[in-house]
Scaffold this motif. Structure first.
Motif, PDB file in Angstrom:
ATOM      1  N   THR A 125       0.665  -1.136  -0.188  1.00 25.77           N
ATOM      2  CA  THR A 125      -0.044   0.069   0.058  1.00 25.77           C
ATOM      3  C   THR A 125       0.909   1.086   0.170  1.00 25.77           C
ATOM      4  O   THR A 125       0.546   2.334  -0.641  1.00 25.77           O
ATOM      5  CB  THR A 125      -0.955   0.036   1.165  1.00 25.77           C
ATOM      6  N   ASN A 126       2.076   1.230   0.573  1.00 27.15           N
ATOM      7  CA  ASN A 126       2.919   2.395   0.700  1.00 27.15           C
ATOM      8  C   ASN A 126       3.571   2.641  -0.609  1.00 27.15           C
ATOM      9  O   ASN A 126       3.863   3.790  -1.045  1.00 27.15           O
ATOM     10  CB  ASN A 126       3.815   2.281   1.901  1.00 27.15           C
ATOM     11  N   ASP A 127       4.051   1.717  -1.188  1.00 30.19           N
ATOM     12  CA  ASP A 127       4.916   1.781  -2.408  1.00 30.19           C
ATOM     13  C   ASP A 127       4.544   0.941  -3.443  1.00 30.19           C
ATOM     14  O   ASP A 127       5.375   0.227  -4.145  1.00 30.19           O
ATOM     15  CB  ASP A 127       6.597   1.666  -2.070  1.00 30.19           C
ATOM     16  N   LEU A 128       3.442   0.797  -3.895  1.00 26.89           N
ATOM     17  CA  LEU A 128       2.615  -0.226  -4.599  1.00 26.89           C
ATOM     18  C   LEU A 128       3.432  -0.184  -6.062  1.00 26.89           C
ATOM     19  O   LEU A 128       3.814  -1.197  -6.800  1.00 26.89           O
ATOM     20  CB  LEU A 128       1.238  -0.011  -4.976  1.00 26.89           C
ATOM     21  N   TRP A 129       3.801   0.881  -6.629  1.00 26.94           N
ATOM     22  CA  TRP A 129       4.446   1.223  -7.969  1.00 26.94           C
ATOM     23  C   TRP A 129       5.833   0.512  -7.964  1.00 26.94           C
ATOM     24  O   TRP A 129       6.374  -0.066  -8.834  1.00 26.94           O
ATOM     25  CB  TRP A 129       4.407   2.730  -8.380  1.00 26.94           C
ATOM     26  N   ILE A 130       6.514   0.653  -6.677  1.00 25.35           N
ATOM     27  CA  ILE A 130       7.717   0.079  -6.681  1.00 25.35           C
ATOM     28  C   ILE A 130       7.665  -1.578  -6.738  1.00 25.35           C
ATOM     29  O   ILE A 130       8.481  -2.161  -7.405  1.00 25.35           O
ATOM     30  CB  ILE A 130       8.410   0.602  -5.332  1.00 25.35           C
ATOM     31  N   VAL A 131       6.717  -1.963  -5.891  1.00 23.57           N
ATOM     32  CA  VAL A 131       6.584  -3.285  -6.063  1.00 23.57           C
ATOM     33  C   VAL A 131       6.298  -4.041  -7.326  1.00 23.57           C
ATOM     34  O   VAL A 131       6.990  -4.929  -7.735  1.00 23.57           O
ATOM     35  CB  VAL A 131       5.245  -3.704  -4.872  1.00 23.57           C
ATOM     36  N   LEU A 132       5.553  -3.198  -8.148  1.00 19.12           N
ATOM     37  CA  LEU A 132       5.123  -3.779  -9.362  1.00 19.12           C
ATOM     38  C   LEU A 132       6.339  -3.645 -10.257  1.00 19.12           C
ATOM     39  O   LEU A 132       6.531  -4.347 -11.154  1.00 19.12           O
ATOM     40  CB  LEU A 132       3.877  -2.918  -9.980  1.00 19.12           C
ATOM     41  N   LEU A 133       6.969  -2.510 -10.094  1.00 21.67           N
ATOM     42  CA  LEU A 133       8.382  -2.247 -11.158  1.00 21.67           C
ATOM     43  C   LEU A 133       9.273  -3.248 -10.961  1.00 21.67           C
ATOM     44  O   LEU A 133      10.029  -3.870 -11.840  1.00 21.67           O
ATOM     45  CB  LEU A 133       8.650  -0.799 -10.897  1.00 21.67           C
ATOM     46  N   LEU A 134       9.478  -3.814  -9.549  1.00 17.63           N
ATOM     47  CA  LEU A 134      10.316  -4.708  -9.327  1.00 17.63           C
ATOM     48  C   LEU A 134      10.214  -6.094  -9.855  1.00 17.63           C
ATOM     49  O   LEU A 134      10.787  -7.146 -10.002  1.00 17.63           O
ATOM     50  CB  LEU A 134      10.776  -4.580  -7.836  1.00 17.63           C
ATOM     51  N   ALA A 135       8.732  -6.054 -10.077  1.00 21.40           N
ATOM     52  CA  ALA A 135       8.267  -7.500 -10.543  1.00 21.40           C
ATOM     53  C   ALA A 135       8.377  -7.829 -11.971  1.00 21.40           C
ATOM     54  O   ALA A 135       8.498  -8.852 -12.396  1.00 21.40           O
ATOM     55  CB  ALA A 135       6.642  -7.684  -9.989  1.00 21.40           C
ATOM     56  N   VAL A 136       8.588  -6.536 -12.627  1.00 23.44           N
ATOM     57  CA  VAL A 136       8.676  -6.732 -14.260  1.00 23.44           C
ATOM     58  C   VAL A 136       9.837  -7.606 -14.488  1.00 23.44           C
ATOM     59  O   VAL A 136       9.670  -8.502 -15.328  1.00 23.44           O
ATOM     60  CB  VAL A 136       8.903  -5.371 -14.909  1.00 23.44           C
ATOM     61  N   PRO A 137      11.021  -7.588 -14.137  1.00 26.03           N
ATOM     62  CA  PRO A 137      12.000  -8.440 -14.390  1.00 26.03           C
ATOM     63  C   PRO A 137      11.842  -9.781 -14.263  1.00 26.03           C
ATOM     64  O   PRO A 137      12.245 -10.761 -14.930  1.00 26.03           O
ATOM     65  CB  PRO A 137      13.305  -7.755 -13.734  1.00 26.03           C
ATOM     66  N   ILE A 138      11.289 -10.125 -12.968  1.00 24.97           N
ATOM     67  CA  ILE A 138      10.906 -11.226 -12.581  1.00 24.97           C
ATOM     68  C   ILE A 138       9.916 -11.984 -13.367  1.00 24.97           C
ATOM     69  O   ILE A 138      10.266 -13.096 -13.984  1.00 24.97           O
ATOM     70  CB  ILE A 138      10.208 -11.231 -11.075  1.00 24.97           C
ATOM     71  N   VAL A 139       8.842 -11.262 -13.886  1.00 20.98           N
ATOM     72  CA  VAL A 139       7.859 -12.024 -14.764  1.00 20.98           C
ATOM     73  C   VAL A 139       8.630 -12.029 -16.154  1.00 20.98           C
ATOM     74  O   VAL A 139       8.387 -13.088 -17.063  1.00 20.98           O
ATOM     75  CB  VAL A 139       6.511 -10.879 -14.790  1.00 20.98           C
ATOM     76  N   LEU A 140       9.439 -11.156 -16.649  1.00 22.76           N
ATOM     77  CA  LEU A 140      10.187 -11.271 -17.985  1.00 22.76           C
ATOM     78  C   LEU A 140      11.060 -12.441 -17.879  1.00 22.76           C
ATOM     79  O   LEU A 140      11.294 -12.957 -19.079  1.00 22.76           O
ATOM     80  CB  LEU A 140      10.881 -10.051 -18.046  1.00 22.76           C
ATOM     81  N   LEU A 141      11.868 -12.814 -16.765  1.00 25.96           N
ATOM     82  CA  LEU A 141      12.739 -13.945 -16.818  1.00 25.96           C
ATOM     83  C   LEU A 141      11.655 -15.297 -17.219  1.00 25.96           C
ATOM     84  O   LEU A 141      12.274 -16.108 -17.969  1.00 25.96           O
ATOM     85  CB  LEU A 141      13.301 -14.133 -15.376  1.00 25.96           C
ATOM     86  N   PHE A 142      10.626 -15.317 -16.453  1.00 25.39           N
ATOM     87  CA  PHE A 142       9.791 -16.572 -16.733  1.00 25.39           C
ATOM     88  C   PHE A 142       9.217 -16.743 -17.961  1.00 25.39           C
ATOM     89  O   PHE A 142       9.036 -17.722 -18.566  1.00 25.39           O
ATOM     90  CB  PHE A 142       8.949 -16.810 -15.433  1.00 25.39           C
ATOM     91  N   VAL A 143       8.888 -15.606 -18.659  1.00 25.53           N
ATOM     92  CA  VAL A 143       8.283 -15.282 -19.890  1.00 25.53           C
ATOM     93  C   VAL A 143       9.422 -15.913 -21.072  1.00 25.53           C
ATOM     94  O   VAL A 143       9.145 -16.648 -21.721  1.00 25.53           O
ATOM     95  CB  VAL A 143       7.702 -13.967 -20.240  1.00 25.53           C
ATOM     96  N   LEU A 144      10.607 -15.116 -20.797  1.00 32.43           N
ATOM     97  CA  LEU A 144      11.660 -15.658 -21.739  1.00 32.43           C
ATOM     98  C   LEU A 144      12.000 -17.129 -21.812  1.00 32.43           C
ATOM     99  O   LEU A 144      12.319 -17.788 -22.687  1.00 32.43           O
ATOM    100  CB  LEU A 144      12.914 -14.838 -21.652  1.00 32.43           C
ATOM    101  N   HIS A 145      11.937 -17.621 -20.297  1.00 29.08           N
ATOM    102  CA  HIS A 145      12.249 -18.917 -20.386  1.00 29.08           C
ATOM    103  C   HIS A 145      11.265 -19.740 -21.042  1.00 29.08           C
ATOM    104  O   HIS A 145      11.641 -20.944 -21.555  1.00 29.08           O
ATOM    105  CB  HIS A 145      12.361 -19.387 -18.891  1.00 29.08           C
ATOM    106  N   LYS A 146       9.945 -19.429 -20.923  1.00 32.14           N
ATOM    107  CA  LYS A 146       8.688 -20.114 -21.301  1.00 32.14           C
ATOM    108  C   LYS A 146       8.941 -20.261 -22.883  1.00 32.14           C
ATOM    109  O   LYS A 146       8.583 -20.944 -23.638  1.00 32.14           O
ATOM    110  CB  LYS A 146       7.594 -19.672 -21.003  1.00 32.14           C
ATOM    111  N   LEU A 147       9.339 -19.140 -23.489  1.00 37.42           N
ATOM    112  CA  LEU A 147       9.753 -19.088 -25.070  1.00 37.42           C
ATOM    113  C   LEU A 147      10.965 -19.634 -25.362  1.00 37.42           C
ATOM    114  O   LEU A 147      11.208 -19.728 -26.620  1.00 37.42           O
ATOM    115  CB  LEU A 147       9.582 -17.519 -25.228  1.00 37.42           C
ATOM    116  N   GLY A 148      11.610 -20.109 -24.507  1.00 36.83           N
ATOM    117  CA  GLY A 148      12.893 -20.886 -25.023  1.00 36.83           C
ATOM    118  C   GLY A 148      14.060 -19.852 -25.181  1.00 36.83           C
ATOM    119  O   GLY A 148      15.121 -20.291 -25.641  1.00 36.83           O
ATOM    120  N   LYS A 149      13.975 -18.645 -24.716  1.00 38.09           N
ATOM    121  CA  LYS A 149      15.010 -17.611 -24.806  1.00 38.09           C
ATOM    122  C   LYS A 149      16.205 -17.631 -23.766  1.00 38.09           C
ATOM    123  O   LYS A 149      17.157 -17.200 -24.198  1.00 38.09           O
ATOM    124  CB  LYS A 149      14.311 -16.358 -24.988  1.00 38.09           C
ATOM    125  N   ILE A 150      15.800 -18.347 -22.652  1.00 40.29           N
ATOM    126  CA  ILE A 150      16.851 -18.503 -21.680  1.00 40.29           C
ATOM    127  C   ILE A 150      16.898 -20.228 -21.328  1.00 40.29           C
ATOM    128  O   ILE A 150      15.771 -20.473 -20.881  1.00 40.29           O
ATOM    129  CB  ILE A 150      16.536 -17.610 -20.560  1.00 40.29           C
TER     130      ILE A 150
END
Length: 216
Positions: free
Chosen positions: A191-216
């Motif tokens: 609640t205090n820093d939601l945008w920071i929480v969401l922003l830091l989640a972006v690379p984490i989601v990106l990693l698993f998307v790239l892995h799912k696509l066979g890029k990593i």
């Protein structure tokens, strides 16, 4: 200078003593380092013990200095017991992610507290996203949240390109554990820093998307 608590002192002491033992005893070092083939044979203890071994004094010093500066932030917000829980969870998830990405490489080995320390760093960033970080090669202070996002993106690049002799996957696993446990132990961050929480989640989601696509 930050005030060092007993939990951080014990962790640093354990890293120093075990690493020095490894520097001087190659059998001990080989027996407890992270190694895919050995872990597959049932030596899962290596996934924890490898986090207390280091390649040399500089490797040890860098990790322990990083822990020394960021541990007090985490302890201040969640206390020593939860700090230790974040540290150990980050160490283990770093090893698990390394195992996942290298499970078909029997000779792959790794050592170091970097995964655990990165988890503490990321918990500290979530607790104090506006704090400034000073890096040796950058002459101006960097906001902690910006460093966090950039570092995870660099880790993705490192995992993809196998850049350098660095366990990027362990760093990433540690960061994920620190991120999750910081939110579990202190949900007010949402609640205090939601945008920071969401922003830091972006690379984490990106990693698993790239892995799912066979890029990593």
């Amino acid at each position: 200078m930050p005030n060092i608590d007993i939990a951080t002192l014990v962790i640093i002491a354990a890293n120093v003593l075990i690493s020095i033992k490894g520097f001087n005893d190659h059998y001990f070092f080989d027996k407890y380092k992270f190694n895919i083939a050995a872990i597959k044979k049932g030596e899962q203890l290596r996934m924890a013990t490898s986090g207390f071994l280091h390649a040399d004094f500089n490797h040890l010093l860098f990790n322990m200095l990083t822990l020394y500066f960021f541990a007090p932030v985490v302890v201040m917000y969640v206390g020593e017991v939860k700090f230790v829980a974040i540290y150990l969870a980050s160490l283990l998830l770093g090893s698990l992610l390394s195992f996942y990405f290298h499970k078909d490489e029997p000779y792959y080995s790794a050592i170091g507290a970097s995964g655990a320390v990165t988890g503490i760093l990321y918990a500290a960033i979530l607790f104090e996203p506006s704090m400034s970080l000073y890096l040796f090669f950058v002459p101006i202070p960097i906001p902690a949240w910006l460093f966090g996002v950039a570092y995870l993106l660099y880790s993705i690049y490192g995992m993809k390109s196998r850049a350098g002799n660095i366990g990027h996957d362990a760093h990433f696993g540690g960061a994920i554990a620190g991120y999750i446990m910081a939110l579990v132990f202190m949900p007010t961050v949402l609640t205090n820093d939601l945008w920071i929480v969401l922003l830091l989640a972006v690379p984490i989601v990106l990693l698993f998307v790239l892995h799912k696509l066979g890029k990593i």
